[in-house]
Structure formats: C-alpha cells, structure tokens
Design an enzyme around this catalytic site. Structure first.
Site, mmCIF file in Angstrom:
data_model
loop_
_atom_site.group_PDB
_atom_site.id
_atom_site.type_symbol
_atom_site.label_atom_id
_atom_site.label_comp_id
_atom_site.label_asym_id
_atom_site.label_seq_id
_atom_site.Cartn_x
_atom_site.Cartn_y
_atom_site.Cartn_z
ATOM 1 N N ARG A 108 -1.720 3.660 -3.087
ATOM 2 C CA ARG A 108 -0.550 3.164 -2.348
ATOM 3 C C ARG A 108 0.733 3.653 -2.980
ATOM 4 O O ARG A 108 0.935 3.533 -4.182
ATOM 5 C CB ARG A 108 -0.567 1.638 -2.323
ATOM 6 C CG ARG A 108 0.754 1.045 -1.925
ATOM 7 C CD ARG A 108 0.629 0.079 -0.811
ATOM 8 N NE ARG A 108 1.901 -0.545 -0.531
ATOM 9 C CZ ARG A 108 2.090 -1.847 -0.430
ATOM 10 N NH1 ARG A 108 1.080 -2.660 -0.584
ATOM 11 N NH2 ARG A 108 3.275 -2.337 -0.150
ATOM 12 N N ARG A 117 0.315 1.343 5.130
ATOM 13 C CA ARG A 117 -0.103 1.371 3.729
ATOM 14 C C ARG A 117 -1.624 1.474 3.635
ATOM 15 O O ARG A 117 -2.343 0.915 4.470
ATOM 16 C CB ARG A 117 0.421 0.186 2.958
ATOM 17 C CG ARG A 117 -0.052 -1.203 3.267
ATOM 18 C CD ARG A 117 0.700 -1.963 4.336
ATOM 19 N NE ARG A 117 2.144 -1.878 4.343
ATOM 20 C CZ ARG A 117 2.942 -2.736 3.732
ATOM 21 N NH1 ARG A 117 2.469 -3.728 3.057
ATOM 22 N NH2 ARG A 117 4.233 -2.600 3.844
ATOM 23 N N ASP A 120 -2.754 -3.304 1.034
ATOM 24 C CA ASP A 120 -1.822 -4.351 0.640
ATOM 25 C C ASP A 120 -2.659 -5.532 0.159
ATOM 26 O O ASP A 120 -3.626 -5.906 0.822
ATOM 27 C CB ASP A 120 -0.986 -4.770 1.858
ATOM 28 C CG ASP A 120 0.187 -5.634 1.464
ATOM 29 O OD1 ASP A 120 1.288 -5.080 1.323
ATOM 30 O OD2 ASP A 120 0.003 -6.850 1.294
ATOM 31 N N ASP A 122 -2.170 -9.461 -1.213
ATOM 32 C CA ASP A 122 -1.247 -10.577 -1.454
ATOM 33 C C ASP A 122 -2.021 -11.808 -1.897
ATOM 34 O O ASP A 122 -3.099 -12.099 -1.366
ATOM 35 C CB ASP A 122 -0.501 -10.952 -0.169
ATOM 36 C CG ASP A 122 0.501 -9.896 0.266
ATOM 37 O OD1 ASP A 122 1.148 -9.300 -0.615
ATOM 38 O OD2 ASP A 122 0.619 -9.670 1.487
HETATM 39 O O1 GSY Z 1 1.784 -8.143 4.473
HETATM 40 C C1 GSY Z 1 0.635 -7.399 4.520
HETATM 41 C C2 GSY Z 1 0.841 -6.051 5.143
HETATM 42 N N1 GSY Z 1 1.122 -6.165 6.575
HETATM 43 C C3 GSY Z 1 0.252 -6.395 7.570
HETATM 44 C C4 GSY Z 1 -1.146 -6.616 7.602
HETATM 45 O O2 GSY Z 1 -1.868 -6.636 6.588
HETATM 46 N N2 GSY Z 1 -1.703 -6.827 8.838
HETATM 47 C C5 GSY Z 1 -0.946 -6.814 9.984
HETATM 48 N N3 GSY Z 1 -1.570 -7.004 11.131
HETATM 49 N N4 GSY Z 1 0.379 -6.604 9.974
HETATM 50 C C6 GSY Z 1 0.974 -6.406 8.782
HETATM 51 N N5 GSY Z 1 2.267 -6.187 8.508
HETATM 52 C C7 GSY Z 1 2.338 -6.058 7.171
HETATM 53 S S1 GSY Z 1 3.820 -5.779 6.326
#
Ligand code: GSY
Length: 186
Positions: A108, A117, A120, A122
């Site tokens: 990343r 990305r 991710d 979290d």
């Molecule tokens: O915050 C996590 C990254 N992210 C995502 C995700 O993991 N899934 C979806 N559907 N939308 C997202 N927008 C972000 S930023």
C-alpha cells in the site's frame, strides 16, 4: 523494518509468527478485538488471505466476504471487505502498528486520501477499550455509518450491530465466495 514476516522483527509488537500476540505474556488481559480489512486494488482475495494469514494464531474467526460499493472518495472499483476477530493482549497502539505493517506488506502506498488501495486495515472495536486520540479512535468513529463494516461485524458479533443502526448505514454489500482456508462464520 525489512521484508521479513510481519511482526518478526526485534522491537516489533507481537511475537514472531504471532504478530497480534503479546510480548508481555500474561501481563495484560486478552481481549476480543475486531479489525476491518478492505481491498479494491490488485488481487483482492489474495491480499486479504495473506493479511489474515500473517495475523497468526490470534485470529479467532473471519466473517463472510462481502463485495461492497465504495463509500467516499473518487470513482473507483468495488471493495472486498471482511472483519477478523482476534484474541489479543496487545495495547491499542501496538495493534495499530500491526495494521499498518499489514498495509505496507500489501504494497500500500498512501496517495489519494479516500482513493483505491491494495489493503486497508482498521481497528473497529476492542472489548472494554476506548481511545480518542488524533490518529487513533476506538471504537472506530465511522463504523456505524458503513455497511461494509457492519455487515461482516454482525456475522461475528451481532450484539455490536443493532438492526436500526445497520438500517441507517450506507452502501450496498453482497456476500461472495469465501476465502480459501476461511469458510466464514459458522
Ligand atoms: O475505510 C476503509 C477503506 N474504504 C472502504 C472499504 O473498505 N470499503 C468500501 N466499500 N468503501 C470504502 N471506502 C474506504 S475509504
């Protein structure tokens, strides 16, 4: 840090082969923690499988896999999202370091803020833990707005996802084929 296995370096949180384990064995309580993993760039399934595998034996369960509409950011491809349950005694900041290492291991590069990305990761929730610092908030401050977090979280911890909260959240989510080696919730 070099290219070795995640968590396999002196001074890193966690033990070699058990990055979400606790170096101070037994000194802190083991808690239930939930991580949200998402990928919309590259080989999404492989990236998720590798990230979960590198979390080691602290992984207790993995949710179903959801293909999800991107929430926020520019026009971009759909995500694959899962939530992983850990049993971990790592302090929140050390767990955050593990999340960042998984993202780096997936290649990343932090460019556009809400952009596509490879991975991710979290921290969504840790039982009995709240953190409110500029770069780390637990529970995750936007978890209740995002079906891509709530749907997989509800697979593993339905008590954390009241129906009315889920109904108010945004985004479409579709269950897709499970990850190899992780059949999903039972
Ligand atoms: O915050 C996590 C990254 N992210 C995502 C995700 O993991 N899934 C979806 N559907 N939308 C997202 N927008 C972000 S930023």
């Amino acid at each position: 840090m070099t290219d070795g296995p995640v968590g396999d370096g002196a001074g890193d949180p966690g033990r070699a082969g058990d990055p979400a384990g606790d170096p101070a064995d037994g000194a802190r309580p083991t808690r239930r923690a939930f991580l949200s993993l998402g990928s919309n760039l590259g080989d999404r399934r492989r990236l998720l499988v590798e990230a979960i595998g590198s979390l080691g034996p602290s992984v207790v369960a993995v949710s179903s896999v959801y293909e999800t509409e991107p929430v926020g950011g520019p026009d971009q491809g759909r995500f694959l999202n899962v939530v992983v349950e850990l049993a971990t005694a790592l302090p929140p900041r050390d767990l955050l370091a593990v999340c960042h290492r998984l993202e780096s291991a997936a290649g990343r590069v932090r460019t556009e803020r809400w952009g596509p990305r490879t991975l991710d990761v979290d921290i969504v929730w840790i039982d009995g833990v709240t953190v409110d610092e500029p770069d780390l908030q637990i529970p995750h401050p936007r978890m209740h707005e995002r079906r891509f977090v709530l749907a997989p979280l509800a697979d593993l911890a339905p008590e954390l996802v009241p129906t009315e909260v889920y109904d108010r959240a945004h985004g479409t989510v579709d269950v897709v084929e499970p990850l190899p080696g992780w059949p999903g919730p039972t």
